[in-house]
Motif scaffolding. Structure first.
Motif, PDB file in Angstrom:
ATOM      1  N   ALA A 133       0.836  -1.205   0.000  1.00  0.00           N
ATOM      2  CA  ALA A 133       0.000   0.000   0.000  1.00  0.00           C
ATOM      3  C   ALA A 133       0.868   1.250   0.000  1.00  0.00           C
ATOM      4  O   ALA A 133       0.585   2.228  -0.717  1.00  0.00           O
ATOM      5  N   ILE A 134       1.925   1.236   0.782  1.00  0.00           N
ATOM      6  CA  ILE A 134       2.846   2.379   0.838  1.00  0.00           C
ATOM      7  C   ILE A 134       3.517   2.593  -0.514  1.00  0.00           C
ATOM      8  O   ILE A 134       3.666   3.725  -0.982  1.00  0.00           O
ATOM      9  N   ALA A 135       3.902   1.500  -1.160  1.00  0.00           N
ATOM     10  CA  ALA A 135       4.520   1.596  -2.484  1.00  0.00           C
ATOM     11  C   ALA A 135       3.539   2.183  -3.492  1.00  0.00           C
ATOM     12  O   ALA A 135       3.911   3.013  -4.329  1.00  0.00           O
ATOM     13  N   LYS A 141       3.956   7.775   3.134  1.00  0.00           N
ATOM     14  CA  LYS A 141       3.135   7.115   4.149  1.00  0.00           C
ATOM     15  C   LYS A 141       1.942   7.944   4.590  1.00  0.00           C
ATOM     16  O   LYS A 141       0.933   7.415   5.062  1.00  0.00           O
ATOM     17  N   SER A 142       2.045   9.252   4.427  1.00  0.00           N
ATOM     18  CA  SER A 142       0.944  10.127   4.828  1.00  0.00           C
ATOM     19  C   SER A 142      -0.284   9.948   3.945  1.00  0.00           C
ATOM     20  O   SER A 142      -1.369  10.444   4.269  1.00  0.00           O
ATOM     21  N   ARG A 143      -0.128   9.236   2.838  1.00  0.00           N
ATOM     22  CA  ARG A 143      -1.247   9.004   1.925  1.00  0.00           C
ATOM     23  C   ARG A 143      -1.962   7.674   2.191  1.00  0.00           C
ATOM     24  O   ARG A 143      -2.922   7.338   1.517  1.00  0.00           O
ATOM     25  N   VAL A 144      -1.469   6.909   3.155  1.00  0.00           N
ATOM     26  CA  VAL A 144      -2.001   5.573   3.421  1.00  0.00           C
ATOM     27  C   VAL A 144      -2.796   5.559   4.730  1.00  0.00           C
ATOM     28  O   VAL A 144      -2.363   6.137   5.739  1.00  0.00           O
ATOM     29  N   TYR A 145      -3.950   4.865   4.691  1.00  0.00           N
ATOM     30  CA  TYR A 145      -4.826   4.791   5.866  1.00  0.00           C
ATOM     31  C   TYR A 145      -5.306   3.357   6.035  1.00  0.00           C
ATOM     32  O   TYR A 145      -5.918   2.785   5.136  1.00  0.00           O
TER      33      TYR A 145
END
Length: 233
Positions: A133-135, A141-145
């Motif tokens: 998901a991070i990739a 990382k701020s775009r992942v929840y």
């Protein structure tokens, strides 16, 4: 009016039309450049089993983000009812998706618990999914929840299943402890909707018609929790 004057008027008209076209193209390009993309990874809770597609939480989230001033396109969804963490991994690999996204959500694990799969295996697979998901978010990382697993043990379906409802809740807590730990180690935002999902024990409006999955109303509550942490800009 002389022929020269008529010619000048024609040329002026052509210039005006040309400039309008340039301005229109420029505005279109600007709008396209500000469009944002969203990838939702998960299982039945992500596709919104038993509710219309527009009432799933990714669709509701997109609509609310756009209403708040963002410009997200329709979400890309990799999810299917019944998927475990391993099945989600396999589906992602088979898609061979190379695109980067401005927003990525991950909600997975209920079917690992439902099938009685190993918690250790879930940790390993969840860790892999989180890194994936991070990739997909371009390593931002701020775009992942990450969204916690709701407690299906409070649903009418569970109550008719002759299963130990307290054990279901304990197991869900254990799986959530794993995904929360992995999420926090990566420094990614974690959205806990589990306790809120347990309100369905006394509020049937939070359950879809199938007696198992969340209703649009419950998904709306999840979206509110996500909106509290997502930056619209």
């Amino acid at each position: 009016m002389t022929a020269r004057t008529i010619l000048l008027l024609i040329l002026l008209s052509l210039c005006v039309c040309c400039n309008k076209g340039i301005l229109k193209t420029s505005a279109s390009n600007k709008m396209a450049s500000t469009e944002k993309t969203y990838l939702a990874l998960g299982d039945s809770y992500t596709i919104g089993e038993s509710v219309p597609a527009e009432e799933s939480f990714p669709s509701q989230l997109t609509a609310k983000l756009n209403k708040s001033g963002a410009n997200y396109t329709q979400p890309e969804i990799i999810a299917k009812t019944g998927w475990t963490s391993n099945e989600l991994i396999q589906a992602i690999e088979s898609r061979n998706l190379n695109q980067k996204f401005d927003l990525v959500t991950l909600l997975i694990g209920v079917n690992n618990q439902y099938r009685g799969y190993s918690e250790n295996t879930y940790r390993t697979e969840f860790r892999k999914l989180l890194k994936t998901a991070i990739a997909f978010a371009g390593n931002k990382k701020s775009r992942v929840y990450v969204v916690s697993i709701p407690d299906w043990g409070v649903t009418p379906f569970a109550k008719k299943s002759n299963r130990d409802l307290e054990k279901i809740s304990r197991d869900i807590d254990l799986f959530n402890a794993i995904n929360k730990d992995e999420t926090q180690q990566e420094g990614v935002a974690y959205i806990d909707i589990t306790e809120a999902s347990r309100k369905a024990a006394n509020d049937i409006t939070l359950i879809a018609d199938d007696g198992l999955h969340p209703s649009a109303k419950m998904y709306s509550e999840w979206v509110d929790s996500l909106m509290d942490k997502i930056s619209v800009k």
